[in-house]
Design an enzyme around this catalytic site. Structure first.
Site, PDB file in Angstrom:
ATOM      1  N   LYS A 228      40.769  47.714  35.050  1.00  0.00           N
ATOM      2  CA  LYS A 228      40.989  48.763  33.792  1.00  0.00           C
ATOM      3  C   LYS A 228      42.372  49.594  34.325  1.00  0.00           C
ATOM      4  O   LYS A 228      43.126  49.716  33.536  1.00  0.00           O
ATOM      5  CB  LYS A 228      39.667  49.455  34.008  1.00  0.00           C
ATOM      6  CG  LYS A 228      39.718  50.307  32.436  1.00  0.00           C
ATOM      7  CD  LYS A 228      39.714  49.471  31.282  1.00  0.00           C
ATOM      8  CE  LYS A 228      39.441  50.321  30.015  1.00  0.00           C
ATOM      9  NZ  LYS A 228      39.230  49.548  28.985  1.00  0.00           N
TER      10      LYS A 228
ATOM     11  N   VAL B  45      41.945  50.606  25.020  1.00  0.00           N
ATOM     12  CA  VAL B  45      42.983  50.193  25.800  1.00  0.00           C
ATOM     13  C   VAL B  45      43.398  48.902  25.907  1.00  0.00           C
ATOM     14  O   VAL B  45      44.559  48.582  25.835  1.00  0.00           O
ATOM     15  CB  VAL B  45      42.938  51.072  26.957  1.00  0.00           C
ATOM     16  CG1 VAL B  45      44.062  50.661  28.146  1.00  0.00           C
ATOM     17  CG2 VAL B  45      42.516  52.469  27.141  1.00  0.00           C
ATOM     18  N   ASP B  46      42.354  48.038  26.289  1.00  0.00           N
ATOM     19  CA  ASP B  46      42.487  46.580  26.536  1.00  0.00           C
ATOM     20  C   ASP B  46      43.394  45.961  25.396  1.00  0.00           C
ATOM     21  O   ASP B  46      44.292  45.207  25.704  1.00  0.00           O
ATOM     22  CB  ASP B  46      41.282  45.882  26.946  1.00  0.00           C
ATOM     23  CG  ASP B  46      40.514  46.735  28.194  1.00  0.00           C
ATOM     24  OD1 ASP B  46      41.163  47.748  28.747  1.00  0.00           O
ATOM     25  OD2 ASP B  46      39.224  46.767  28.041  1.00  0.00           O
ATOM     26  N   SER B  47      42.693  46.094  24.237  1.00  0.00           N
ATOM     27  CA  SER B  47      43.268  45.109  22.978  1.00  0.00           C
ATOM     28  C   SER B  47      44.471  45.751  22.706  1.00  0.00           C
ATOM     29  O   SER B  47      45.592  44.955  22.357  1.00  0.00           O
ATOM     30  CB  SER B  47      42.383  45.227  21.869  1.00  0.00           C
ATOM     31  OG  SER B  47      42.031  46.335  21.716  1.00  0.00           O
TER      32      SER B  47
ATOM     33  N   CYS C 125      31.382  41.196  57.269  1.00  0.00           N
ATOM     34  CA  CYS C 125      29.903  40.889  57.074  1.00  0.00           C
ATOM     35  C   CYS C 125      29.319  39.386  57.115  1.00  0.00           C
ATOM     36  O   CYS C 125      29.541  38.873  58.171  1.00  0.00           O
ATOM     37  CB  CYS C 125      29.185  41.965  55.881  1.00  0.00           C
ATOM     38  SG  CYS C 125      27.425  42.294  55.990  1.00  0.00           S
ATOM     39  N   TYR C 126      28.755  39.021  56.039  1.00  0.00           N
ATOM     40  CA  TYR C 126      28.252  37.816  56.096  1.00  0.00           C
ATOM     41  C   TYR C 126      29.418  36.828  56.367  1.00  0.00           C
ATOM     42  O   TYR C 126      29.318  35.698  56.970  1.00  0.00           O
ATOM     43  CB  TYR C 126      27.841  37.341  54.742  1.00  0.00           C
ATOM     44  CG  TYR C 126      27.281  35.987  54.412  1.00  0.00           C
ATOM     45  CD1 TYR C 126      25.898  35.675  54.909  1.00  0.00           C
ATOM     46  CD2 TYR C 126      27.952  34.903  54.063  1.00  0.00           C
ATOM     47  CE1 TYR C 126      25.323  34.237  54.665  1.00  0.00           C
ATOM     48  CE2 TYR C 126      27.459  33.565  53.960  1.00  0.00           C
ATOM     49  CZ  TYR C 126      26.098  33.572  54.283  1.00  0.00           C
ATOM     50  OH  TYR C 126      25.802  32.003  54.203  1.00  0.00           O
TER      51      TYR C 126
ATOM     52  N   HIS D  31      31.693  47.023  56.420  1.00  0.00           N
ATOM     53  CA  HIS D  31      32.330  46.797  54.967  1.00  0.00           C
ATOM     54  C   HIS D  31      33.466  47.830  54.796  1.00  0.00           C
ATOM     55  O   HIS D  31      33.486  49.031  54.454  1.00  0.00           O
ATOM     56  CB  HIS D  31      31.424  46.723  53.607  1.00  0.00           C
ATOM     57  CG  HIS D  31      30.538  45.849  53.447  1.00  0.00           C
ATOM     58  ND1 HIS D  31      30.866  44.761  52.548  1.00  0.00           N
ATOM     59  CD2 HIS D  31      29.314  45.673  54.074  1.00  0.00           C
ATOM     60  CE1 HIS D  31      29.591  43.888  52.808  1.00  0.00           C
ATOM     61  NE2 HIS D  31      28.734  44.539  53.715  1.00  0.00           N
TER      62      HIS D  31
ATOM     63  N   GLY E  98      27.878  38.994  51.794  1.00  0.00           N
ATOM     64  CA  GLY E  98      26.808  38.256  50.812  1.00  0.00           C
ATOM     65  C   GLY E  98      25.366  38.324  51.157  1.00  0.00           C
ATOM     66  O   GLY E  98      25.011  38.816  52.318  1.00  0.00           O
TER      67      GLY E  98
ATOM     68  N   GLU F  48      35.685  47.646  52.931  1.00  0.00           N
ATOM     69  CA  GLU F  48      36.351  48.025  51.579  1.00  0.00           C
ATOM     70  C   GLU F  48      35.857  49.155  50.799  1.00  0.00           C
ATOM     71  O   GLU F  48      36.244  49.657  49.659  1.00  0.00           O
ATOM     72  CB  GLU F  48      36.221  46.639  50.488  1.00  0.00           C
ATOM     73  CG  GLU F  48      34.640  46.218  50.326  1.00  0.00           C
ATOM     74  CD  GLU F  48      34.047  45.461  51.422  1.00  0.00           C
ATOM     75  OE1 GLU F  48      33.100  44.737  51.130  1.00  0.00           O
ATOM     76  OE2 GLU F  48      34.562  45.618  52.680  1.00  0.00           O
TER      77      GLU F  48
END
Length: 519
Positions: free
Chosen positions: A375, A232-234, A84-85, A176, A57, A178
């Protein structure tokens, strides 16, 4: 929603918190991101997660009133990893010390192992080359460890870069893990979830079955209308809901006049040819374009389109007769990017027309079966559902459509120029066999005209920008490295084939600092 093993990520406002979730999902671990101030001691005691990660953060734990983790977290007996934070918060709350004013550390750094400690458990497999390359981003640093902690690794400007209290299964790192700039960060995260007892039960097959069950529980014998864009989503949301409730679902495809060339006919044909789902084709282009006339502010565009979508769905819900639910393809990044941590360290990046609930006047309840997915996970679910490849492989297309690819005022003339330029660009990408390598590609028409020469005549036409990015989940992205030959050939085609454009540029901005779309 989920009944899976759960890892809680407490978010302190880092711009890369979402990457923690992505890395864990890749390991088959379901995780939930929650703003730090929304997690209470009582909730943790009543519904404890199997493990917790404290994110990075932008704040300083040395500031009065800076964010803290719920104190009850440290009495749950579950593994905790601070990043980190998150590391600094752990030390501040558990009896260590954090100080500001030391030399900051940003970007690439190297962590060396501290002598006298076995590199096993969460640190197994690290330091194979004698040190670890990591990505740092901190100004403050830990200067004294809390009782029970030992130092595992150090860097030039972080004497406690890796620390652990093995007895309580508390771990913390100043870097980090990630981000991809920490090459072995995945190993550390994988070790952590294995130590916490996760079995990797997060699968698309499991999610599909669970989502179908929950849709049936929520909807009962009610009717649902689904906003179908053809993306794609809908499309995945519609097929999933249809599998759950069959003919109780009606899809509404809204043509707001901001679609790509030939897209309305393509979407309607594609859906009607592949699925026996009732589909209403609502041509509302005059309504939308009329309301957007003279509007240039991007947030006003989004909010206008969002309001009109609600009005249109309300009208067609009444026509369907008795619809009680509205289904949407809202994804997790939409939710994350639309959340402003009230009183917290993060800010809203952009408004999403399909996030944030529905007006009470609409009288419909919301069904969002993809709200927990990124996604690429939606694409995996689409394959699990057997959707045709052309559905799954389509590049993302935003709900506001070409409105946010037309900075400045929207006119019918500019939209038509934009459609034709975009069609040429996508045709070029397909002809060169690059479509599937690219996450998203489009043309933006710029709100400026430039002088040009065509033949012996002076021109004064629009400039356009080509955009193409690579990404995994849309949360971060980099521009696609087209060859100069490709860009030159494409620019020539657009200028020759699209009346109204005399200058073509290529956008090489990554996300961050930019966003993928222009507005």
């Amino acid at each position: 929603m989920t009944q899976h093993q759960r890892l809680l990520i407490i978010d302190f406002g880092s711009q890369v918190t979402q990457l923690i979730a992505r890395r864990l999902r890749e390991l088959g671990v379901f995780c939930e991101i929650r703003p730090y101030q929304s997690v209470t001691d009582a909730e943790l005691r009543e519904n404890p997660p199997q493990a917790v990660i404290l994110s990075g953060g932008p704040d300083s734990v040395t500031r009065d009133g800076s964010p803290r983790a719920p104190q009850a977290l440290f009495q749950l007996g579950v593994p905790v990893l601070g990043i980190c934070y998150g590391q600094q918060v752990m030390m501040a709350q558990l009896g260590g010390r954090v100080e500001a004013g030391h030399h900051a550390e940003y970007g690439r750094a190297f962590v060396s192992p501290a002598p006298g400690h076995a590199l096993d458990g969460i640190f197994a497999g690290l330091f194979q080359d004698g040190r670890e390359e990591v990505w740092m981003s901190h100004g403050d640093r830990v200067t004294a460890l809390a009782p029970g902690f030992a130092v595992i690794g150090t860097s030039a400007n972080a004497p406690f870069a890796m620390i652990a209290d093995e007895a309580r299964r508390f771990y913390a790192v100043q870097f980090h893990p990630e981000v991809h700039h920490s090459p072995n960060g995945r190993i550390l995260l994988e070790n952590f979830v294995r130590l916490a007892g996760f079995t990797g039960d997060w699968t698309m097959a499991g999610y599909r079955d669970e989502a179908i069950r929950l849709i049936r529980e929520q909807v009962g014998d009610g009717k649902v209308i689904c906003g179908l864009s053809g993306g794609v989503d809908s499309s995945v949301a519609a097929v999933l809901i249809h599998e759950a409730i069959g003919d109780q679902l009606t899809c509404v495809f809204v043509d707001h006049g901001l679609l790509r060339q030939g897209e309305a006919a393509e979407v309607v044909a594609m859906f009607r040819d592949n699925y026996n789902i009732p589909l209403v084709h609502a041509d509302e282009s005059e309504l939308f374009l009329g309301a957007l006339e003279g509007v240039s502010d991007p947030e006003t565009k989004r909010k206008t389109i969002g309001r009109l979508f609600i009005d249109v769905f309300q009208k067609h819900a009444a026509e369907v007769g008795g619809a009680e639910f509205l289904a949407q393809g809202t994804l997790y990044p939409d939710v994350i990017e639309s959340v402003s941590f009230s009183g917290g360290p993060s800010v809203t990046i952009k408004s999403h027309h399909n996030v944030g609930g529905l007006p009470e006047k609409m009288g419909l309840k919301l069904v969002e079966p993809l709200r927990e997915l990124f996604k690429d996970e939606v694409r995996a679910l689409g394959r699990e559902l057997g959707l045709p490849a052309q559905f799954i492989g389509r590049h993302p297309f935003p709900g506001p459509g070409l409105a946010i690819r037309c900075p400045g005022e929207i006119t019918r003339e500019k939209l038509e120029i934009l459609r034709r330029a975009d069609a040429v660009y996508i045709d070029q990408i397909r002809k060169h066999g690059l479509y599937d390598e690219i996450w998203q590609a489009f043309v933006a028409i710029l709100p400026v005209r430039t002088v040009g020469v065509m033949g012996d005549q002076r021109t004064y036409d629009y400039a356009c920008a080509l955009r193409a990015v690579t990404s995994v989940d849309g949360m971060t992205a980099d521009y696609y490295p087209f060859t100069h030959d490709f860009l030159g050939e494409t620019a020539t085609r657009i200028i020759n084939e699209v009346k109204g454009i005399n200058r073509v540029t290529y956008d090489i901005t990554s996300k961050p600092p930019g966003t993928i779309e222009w507005e």
